[in-house]
Each structure stands twice: as C-alpha cells, then as structure tokens.
Design an enzyme around this catalytic site. Structure first.
Site, short mmCIF file in Angstrom:
data_model
loop_
_atom_site.label_atom_id
_atom_site.label_comp_id
_atom_site.label_asym_id
_atom_site.label_seq_id
_atom_site.Cartn_x
_atom_site.Cartn_y
_atom_site.Cartn_z
N ASP A 172 0.78 -1.23 0.00
CA ASP A 172 0.00 0.00 0.00
C ASP A 172 0.82 1.29 0.00
OD1 ASP A 172 -1.59 -2.16 0.64
OD2 ASP A 172 -2.27 -1.35 2.55
N GLU A 396 3.40 -8.94 11.88
CA GLU A 396 3.00 -8.63 10.49
C GLU A 396 4.24 -8.39 9.62
OE1 GLU A 396 0.54 -5.14 10.30
OE2 GLU A 396 0.10 -5.40 8.16
C1 DGY Z 1 -4.86 -1.49 5.32
O1 DGY Z 1 -5.93 -1.09 5.75
O2 DGY Z 1 -3.76 -1.03 5.63
C2 DGY Z 1 -4.87 -2.63 4.39
O3 DGY Z 1 -3.60 -3.03 4.05
C3 DGY Z 1 -5.68 -2.30 3.17
O4 DGY Z 1 -5.84 -3.48 2.48
#
Ligand code: DGY
Length: 427
Positions: A172, A396
C-alpha cells in the site's frame, strides 16, 4: 525445525479462524483479505487439508458475478470480503457502497496469488482425491478472476495490467506510489481511521495517504463500479510490477492446472496472456536498480524505486537476472528482503512497505531464485527468515536491521509462511 514454534504458528491460525476464513490479526484487520487468504491456506495445508481448501473456497464465495453491478466486473475477487461486521477497521463494509452484493466486499482487488497456491496445495496434498475435487471446483472461478484482470485492467491488450488503487498492490504505502498519489485529489469528506488504535503511527501510512485512498475508494462508487469508466477516468493508474509478477506466475500455474484438469482451451488462453506479458515486461526494466520497476500510466514515468515488488521477477518466470539486485538488498540490511532498499531516499526502516521485511515476500523471492538456479542466494534468504521467525515470531512485518517485530501481532500469513516454508517439505 522447532516443534514449539510450529505449534505456536498453528495456534495463531486457529485463534484467527472465524469459521471458514482466517482474519490476518484481531482488531487491526477483522475481515478476510485476498492475498492473505492464499498464504493462510498454504499454512493450513500443513496440518488441516480440508480447512485449507475451505479458506480459498470461502474467499471465492465473494467473487463478483455477471449479476453484480451491470456485470462488467464479473470475476473480480475483492481485496477485502466482509463475511461479518466489525467496527475496529476503516474502511469497513458500509464505506464501499457495495451494499447490493450478496456477500459484501470492497471494490478493488489484490495480488492474485491463488492459482499458484492452489497448485502448490494440490502438489503437496496427502488426500489427493479431495484436493483434485477442490481444484476442479475452483478452476472456473480462478479462470474468471484472471480474465477479469486481463479484460478490465488491460483493455488495450498491452500485456501489462494496471492497478487503480494503492491497496490493490498489497504494498500500500510503497514509495513507488508517491508520484502517482501526488496527482490524486485529497478527499474533503470526514472519515475516522481505526488503524492507529492498534499500531503506532510510525509504522503506518500518513494522513496524506489516507486522504487519497479514500478519494479513490469513493470514485469507484461514483463510477457505479463500471470498469470501463474506472479505467478511463481513474486518477491512479499504475503498472505495478508486483501484481504483474504475481499474475504472471499465477497464470502460468493456472495454465498447468487447467491442462491437468482437462481444460485445454483455458490453458491455451492463459498461455497466450503469459506470452504477451513476457514480451511487454522489458519496458519496466530499471538500469539503475537492476530490476524491473512499476510505471505510472498517466504520466508515462517509470517509478524508479528499488522495492521488493520487482524482486519477484524470477518467481514470475521472467527471463531477467535479478541476482545482483537481491545481493545488493541483502548486503544493506540483515533480515532478508527489505520492502524498500536503504539506497532509496524514501527508505524508512519501520514504516509500512518503505523498509520492513515481510516473510511471505522472502518466501516468494527465494522460491524464484531457487528456480532460476541461484540456490545460494535462495538459501541465504531462507536462513535469514528462519532466524527471524525464531527470534521475533509472527508479527506482520519486521525491522530490516534490528529484526524487531512490527505492525500487527500474531499475524496469520507470517505463521502460515513459517508452516509452509520451514516445516513442510517443498513440493
Ligand atoms: C490497510 O488497511 O492497511 C490494508 O492493508 C488495506 O488493504
């Protein structure tokens, strides 16, 4: 292999199981995510094969059909599927405008790992009869999803699909999106982030990012989810090298699966797409970083950042040598493949996709290198990754220098990657 760690990894998946699907982690991500689900299924496969197949089948229960929103997006497999409500995440089910769907989802997709994972699952299955039956059931849905990518995200047939939202890349907050995002208007509407209730702001994207991803989410709803309008008017249009590599690999695997399951026409169709992409990908080569990179379709600019997305080129099967780039990456950090190499001015060690290490990316990069004959490099990444699992568990993501766990805790795809990569024999 440490049996204690394997037991803990299984516990993570069981604790995050919501009945047929696995949430990435409690609180921060309370729904089913698309590419997470594929990795989770690999992990389940090592100790509960029926549950592994169910993960993928539950994900595909949210696939868009010809009956949804005019049918133009038939085959879309969304990046989030909202099987149940939860209020600990923004943007949740009510934000996307998809209330008319039988199973509510977001309106964008995510890297299509599924066909590859289904092939690996089939190869490793002890219960071959059930695995064959599951793969046969999934085949039409996998083909429909790949057709969705090629039809709606490469309408010109260039060989290089585009993404219309940074969340579609799964990476992202990558610095590669800074240039295209700067052209996206900031939303003027009020919204309330929930991620910062769970994770420190230093590990998450800034407000300027959220203002733009919310704008892009709302634009899809305003376009009535019509893919022609979305592709024509989208304010973020990027040939993401990560998605291109993952789709390329998945289409090769899907062609093999189709052939194995008796669908020669489906196999030939996927092979033709693979060939087209193979010929087109050279346009994305970065001489500076010795790896392919992404490109902004609106400005025509290469997004010349050394991110781990382009290091998936060997996994994709592209005829390029990325071993120099991987060596450079490994020499600059200590725990496997940094999401952005420190040589980039945008490197930010603890922040989401701008520096940290993701274990499933380590797995995919190593797998590609192994297949290309770079066994020593692949083994080095595996050894680094194992040490990281042993020292820091199942966060994560991880600090690329200190190895400290970052982001969400007890994270499903990290646990699943451990189970698949470190405890099961390679298929
Ligand atoms: C987030 O909300 O950061 C997710 O990665 C979006 O998919």
């Amino acid at each position: 292999m440490s049996s204690t760690l394997a037991e803990r990894a299984q516990q993570v998946l069981r604790a995050n199981d919501r009945g047929g699907y696995t949430i990435p982690t409690a609180g921060l991500y309370p729904f089913q995510w698309n590419w997470d689900a594929s990795v989770c299924a690999l992990g389940w496969m090592t100790f509960d094969e029926p549950r592994a197949w169910r993960e993928i089948e539950t994900l595909f229960s949210g696939q868009w059909t010809a009956a949804d929103y005019g049918g133009g997006s038939a085959g879309l497999l969304a990046h989030i599927t909202f099987h149940q409500n939860a209020d600990s995440y923004f943007p949740g089910p009510d934000e996307w405008g998809t209330q008319a769907l039988a199973v509510r989802t977001s309106s964008i997709s995510q890297p299509p790992l599924h066909a590859t994972m289904v092939r690996w699952m089939l190869e490793s299955a002890k219960d071959q009869a059930s695995a064959q039956a599951a793969a046969r059931r999934l085949l039409p849905q996998l083909l429909a999803h790949h057709r969705w990518w090629y039809r709606t995200r490469d309408p010109e047939g260039s060989g290089l699909v585009r993404v219309l939202h940074p969340w579609e890349t799964g990476m992202d907050n990558s610095p590669a999106w800074d240039h295209p995002l700067a052209q996206v208007p900031a939303t003027t509407r009020a919204y309330q982030r929930r991620d910062l209730d769970h994770v420190d702001a230093s590990m998450r994207p800034p407000k300027a990012f959220y203002d733009r991803v919310v704008y892009l989410m709302d634009a899809n709803r305003q376009a009535g989810f019509d893919p022609v309008l979305m592709a024509r008017n989208g304010r973020f249009q990027v040939n993401d090298i990560g998605v291109i590599c993952i789709l390329q690999r998945a289409s090769r695997d899907l062609a093999a699966l189709a052939l194995q399951l008796g669908d020669a026409a489906g196999a030939a169709e996927m092979q033709a797409q693979v060939q087209r992409t193979h010929q087109a990908v050279g346009a994305l080569w970065s001489a500076r970083w010795q790896q392919p990179v992404s490109r902004c379709l609106l400005s025509g600019q290469l997004l010349d950042e050394p991110t781990s997305a382009g290091l998936l080129a060997a996994y994709a099967g592209f005829a390029v040598d990325i071993s120099t780039a991987v060596q450079d990456s490994l020499a600059q950090t200590r725990h496997g493949v940094a999401s952005t190499r420190p040589a980039s001015a945008a490197f930010d060690a603890p922040r989401y996709w701008r520096g940290p290490v993701w274990q499933h990316i380590n797995l995919l990069v190593a797998r590609g290198l192994q297949e290309q004959g770079h066994s020593e490099l692949a083994e080095r990444i595996r050894a680094d990754s194992l040490a990281l699992f042993e020292n820091a568990g199942f966060h994560e993501y991880f600090h690329p220098n200190t190895g400290a766990g970052l982001g969400g805790k007890d994270f499903s795809w990290t646990a699943a990657t451990y189970l698949h990569w470190m405890t099961a024999p390679a298929p």
